[in-house]
Design a protein around this motif. Structure first.
Motif, PDB file in Angstrom:
ATOM      1  N   PHE A  29       0.891  -1.161   0.000  1.00 26.16           N
ATOM      2  CA  PHE A  29       0.000   0.000   0.000  1.00 26.16           C
ATOM      3  C   PHE A  29       0.936   1.220   0.000  1.00 26.16           C
ATOM      4  O   PHE A  29       1.217   1.810   1.036  1.00 26.16           O
ATOM      5  CB  PHE A  29      -0.875  -0.074   1.261  1.00 26.16           C
ATOM      6  CG  PHE A  29      -1.758   1.109   1.512  1.00 26.16           C
ATOM      7  CD1 PHE A  29      -2.438   1.730   0.473  1.00 26.16           C
ATOM      8  CD2 PHE A  29      -1.946   1.575   2.804  1.00 26.16           C
ATOM      9  CE1 PHE A  29      -3.261   2.817   0.721  1.00 26.16           C
ATOM     10  CE2 PHE A  29      -2.766   2.655   3.070  1.00 26.16           C
ATOM     11  CZ  PHE A  29      -3.420   3.273   2.017  1.00 26.16           C
TER      12      PHE A  29
ATOM     13  N   TYR B 115     -10.309   3.262  -2.637  1.00 28.11           N
ATOM     14  CA  TYR B 115     -10.028   3.299  -1.198  1.00 28.11           C
ATOM     15  C   TYR B 115     -10.494   4.642  -0.643  1.00 28.11           C
ATOM     16  O   TYR B 115     -10.011   5.684  -1.074  1.00 28.11           O
ATOM     17  CB  TYR B 115      -8.512   3.145  -1.006  1.00 28.11           C
ATOM     18  CG  TYR B 115      -8.003   2.895   0.407  1.00 28.11           C
ATOM     19  CD1 TYR B 115      -8.418   3.660   1.492  1.00 28.11           C
ATOM     20  CD2 TYR B 115      -7.056   1.912   0.648  1.00 28.11           C
ATOM     21  CE1 TYR B 115      -7.919   3.430   2.776  1.00 28.11           C
ATOM     22  CE2 TYR B 115      -6.541   1.671   1.924  1.00 28.11           C
ATOM     23  CZ  TYR B 115      -6.983   2.437   2.984  1.00 28.11           C
ATOM     24  OH  TYR B 115      -6.486   2.215   4.240  1.00 28.11           O
TER      25      TYR B 115
ATOM     26  N   GLU C  13     -10.291   6.942   2.416  1.00 31.81           N
ATOM     27  CA  GLU C  13      -9.341   7.066   3.530  1.00 31.81           C
ATOM     28  C   GLU C  13      -9.734   8.222   4.452  1.00 31.81           C
ATOM     29  O   GLU C  13      -9.821   9.374   4.019  1.00 31.81           O
ATOM     30  CB  GLU C  13      -7.942   7.328   2.945  1.00 31.81           C
ATOM     31  CG  GLU C  13      -6.856   7.650   3.947  1.00 31.81           C
ATOM     32  CD  GLU C  13      -6.479   6.452   4.796  1.00 31.81           C
ATOM     33  OE1 GLU C  13      -7.076   6.285   5.875  1.00 31.81           O
ATOM     34  OE2 GLU C  13      -5.574   5.694   4.371  1.00 31.81           O
TER      35      GLU C  13
ATOM     36  N   SER D 114      -5.076   7.708   9.072  1.00 31.20           N
ATOM     37  CA  SER D 114      -4.750   6.826  10.184  1.00 31.20           C
ATOM     38  C   SER D 114      -4.964   7.546  11.507  1.00 31.20           C
ATOM     39  O   SER D 114      -4.549   8.687  11.678  1.00 31.20           O
ATOM     40  CB  SER D 114      -3.291   6.360  10.063  1.00 31.20           C
ATOM     41  OG  SER D 114      -3.027   5.422  11.059  1.00 31.20           O
ATOM     42  N   GLY D 115      -5.622   6.875  12.428  1.00 29.53           N
ATOM     43  CA  GLY D 115      -5.871   7.450  13.751  1.00 29.53           C
ATOM     44  C   GLY D 115      -6.999   8.463  13.749  1.00 29.53           C
ATOM     45  O   GLY D 115      -7.191   9.176  14.745  1.00 29.53           O
TER      46      GLY D 115
ATOM     47  N   GLY E 258     -10.851   2.831   5.217  1.00 29.06           N
ATOM     48  CA  GLY E 258      -9.958   2.783   6.376  1.00 29.06           C
ATOM     49  C   GLY E 258      -9.851   4.129   7.071  1.00 29.06           C
ATOM     50  O   GLY E 258     -10.267   5.162   6.548  1.00 29.06           O
ATOM     51  N   GLY E 259      -9.272   4.059   8.270  1.00 24.92           N
ATOM     52  CA  GLY E 259      -9.070   5.266   9.067  1.00 24.92           C
ATOM     53  C   GLY E 259     -10.024   5.309  10.240  1.00 24.92           C
ATOM     54  O   GLY E 259     -11.229   5.448  10.055  1.00 24.92           O
ATOM     55  N   GLY E 260      -9.477   5.109  11.442  1.00 24.98           N
ATOM     56  CA  GLY E 260     -10.281   5.260  12.656  1.00 24.98           C
ATOM     57  C   GLY E 260     -11.199   4.100  12.986  1.00 24.98           C
ATOM     58  O   GLY E 260     -12.086   4.238  13.823  1.00 24.98           O
TER      59      GLY E 260
ATOM     60  N   GLY F  74      -5.351  -0.302  11.051  1.00 22.26           N
ATOM     61  CA  GLY F  74      -3.937   0.014  11.202  1.00 22.26           C
ATOM     62  C   GLY F  74      -3.552   0.245  12.651  1.00 22.26           C
ATOM     63  O   GLY F  74      -3.011  -0.636  13.335  1.00 22.26           O
ATOM     64  N   ASN F  75      -3.904   1.415  13.148  1.00 15.40           N
ATOM     65  CA  ASN F  75      -3.513   1.837  14.499  1.00 15.40           C
ATOM     66  C   ASN F  75      -3.807   0.823  15.595  1.00 15.40           C
ATOM     67  O   ASN F  75      -2.998   0.637  16.500  1.00 15.40           O
ATOM     68  CB  ASN F  75      -4.260   3.129  14.851  1.00 15.40           C
ATOM     69  CG  ASN F  75      -3.338   4.326  14.853  1.00 15.40           C
ATOM     70  OD1 ASN F  75      -2.154   4.217  14.518  1.00 15.40           O
ATOM     71  ND2 ASN F  75      -3.861   5.465  15.233  1.00 15.40           N
TER      72      ASN F  75
HETATM   73  C1  1GP Z   1      -4.594   4.317   7.233  1.00 17.92           C
HETATM   74  O1  1GP Z   1      -6.791   3.675   6.644  1.00 17.92           O
HETATM   75  C2  1GP Z   1      -5.624   3.245   7.257  1.00 17.92           C
HETATM   76  O2  1GP Z   1      -4.103   4.485   5.950  1.00 17.92           O
HETATM   77  C3  1GP Z   1      -5.842   2.691   8.635  1.00 17.92           C
HETATM   78  O3  1GP Z   1      -6.254   3.663   9.552  1.00 17.92           O
HETATM   79  O4  1GP Z   1      -4.578   3.410  11.382  1.00 17.92           O
HETATM   80  O5  1GP Z   1      -6.771   4.551  11.803  1.00 17.92           O
HETATM   81  O6  1GP Z   1      -6.675   2.098  11.451  1.00 17.92           O
HETATM   82  P1  1GP Z   1      -6.069   3.399  11.142  1.00 17.92           P
END
Ligand code: 1GP
Length: 256
Positions: free
Chosen positions: A89, A182, A184, A187-188, A212-214, A235-236
Motif C-alpha cells: 500500500f 479506497y 481514507e 490513520s488514527g 480505512g481510518g479510525g 492500522g492503528n
Molecule cells: C490508514 O486507513 C488506514 O491508511 C488505517 O487507519 O490506522 O486509523 O486504522 P487506522
C-alpha cells in the motif's frame, strides 16, 4: 483482454461472501520481527489480507525486510494458495518491494499535486514491472485534513459530510477503469468515513471498495460494513497491546 491476477481474484471471491479485514503494517512503526509477529496475530484473529505501507516510508530496504519477515512467518507463507496475501500500500516510490504478492497501484485522485496523481506512479512503474508482482489499479481518496496522508499527499480534502463530492470522484475512478477504490479517513482519525458517504459511493461504484481510518471497534466496523465496504483496513489498533480480542470481535461482526 484484462486478466486479473491471483490476489485480486482471491479478494473478489472472498468479498462476495461479505466484508473482510485487512491489517495494515506501517514499516515505520514496526521492526521486521514485530511486523511478522503482529501480522501472524492479525491473521490468527481473522484478517484476510496484510497491507504493508505508509505515507512517510523512506527506506526501501526496511520495507523489503518487513515484507520478507511477514512472508516468512507462519500463517502467511509464499506459494501456498490458502495463505493470506501480503500486499503493498505505497505512499511513494519507496513503497515497492519485490517480495510482496501484489501492489495497490494507487493514484491519489484528490491531491493538488500531480506528483501524487501520476508522477510517482511513472517513476515507480519500472520497478513494479521488474519486480514481476501483481498490480491492482486503485483510486485513493482522502477525507479530512488532519492526517499524515492528507499532509504528505497535498490533498484537497473531501468533506466526509458531502457524499456527492465523494461520488463524483468514485465515478471518475470507475470511468478511468480503476478496479479498486479506497476511501481514507486518515490513520488514527477520530472520525471514520460516515456510513452515508460509503453508501452513496457504493451505489455509484461497483469495484472493490476499501475503507480505512479510525476503525478501532466492532461498532464502527459494523457501520462501515453496512455502508457497503468490501475491505475494512485496520492500522492503528494493531499497535495496542492485546489487539487480537478487538480484531476478533470486528471479524465476527462482519460475518453476521
Ligand atoms: C490508514 O486507513 C488506514 O491508511 C488505517 O487507519 O490506522 O486509523 O486504522 P487506522
Amino acid at each position: 483482454m484484462i486478466s486479473l491476477g491471483p490476489v485480486e481474484t482471491r479478494l473478489l471471491h472472498e468479498t462476495k461472501k461479505g466484508p473482510i479485514v485487512a491489517a495494515l503494517i506501517d514499516p515505520e512503526d514496526f521492526s521486521p520481527k514485530q511486523a511478522a509477529e503482529t501480522a501472524g496475530k492479525a491473521i490468527a484473529a481473522g484478517a484476510s489480507l496484510i497491507l504493508v505501507g505508509g505515507s512517510t516510508l523512506a527506506n526501501q530496504t526496511r520495507l523489503d525486510a518487513v515484507v520478507k519477515a511477514i512472508r516468512g512467518h507462519k500463517g502467511s507463507h509464499q506459494n501456498h494458495k490458502s495463505q493470506v496475501p501480503v500486499v503493498l500500500f505505497p505512499g511513494n516510490i519507496t513503497g515497492v518491494s519485490r517480495f510482496a504478492d501484489a501492489i495497490l497501484f494507487s493514484s491519489l485522485l484528490n491531491s493538488t499535486n500531480t506528483y501524487f496523481i501520476v508522477g510517482a506512479q511513472a517513476l515507480g512503474a519500472v520497478e513494479v514491472q521488474r519486480s514481476g508482482i501483481e498490480s491492482i489499479p486503485m483510486a485513493y481518496l482522502v477525507f479530512g485534513n488532519n492526517s499524515a496522508t492528507s499532509f504528505i499527499g497535498q490533498v484537497n480534502s473531501l468533506p466526509s459530510s458531502k457524499p456527492n463530492l465523494a461520488v463524483i470522484y468514485a465515478l471518475a475512478a470507475k470511468y478511468l477503469g480503476m478496479r479498486t477504490l479506497y476511501l481514507e479517513a486518515g490513520s488514527g482519525s477520530g472520525e471514520p468515513i460516515p456510513r452515508e458517504t460509503i453508501r452513496a459511493v457504493r451505489k455509484a461504484y461497483d469495484g472493490l471498495l476499501i475503507v480505512g481510518g479510525g476503525i478501532t471497534t466492532a461498532e464502527t466496523a459494523a457501520k462501515v460494513a453496512k455502508g457497503g465496504a468490501d475491505i475494512l483496513v485496520i492500522g492503528n489498533l494493531l499497535q495496542s497491546p492485546k489487539f487480537e480480542g478487538t480484531l476478533k470481535q470486528i471479524v465476527k461482526i462482519l460475518k453476521r
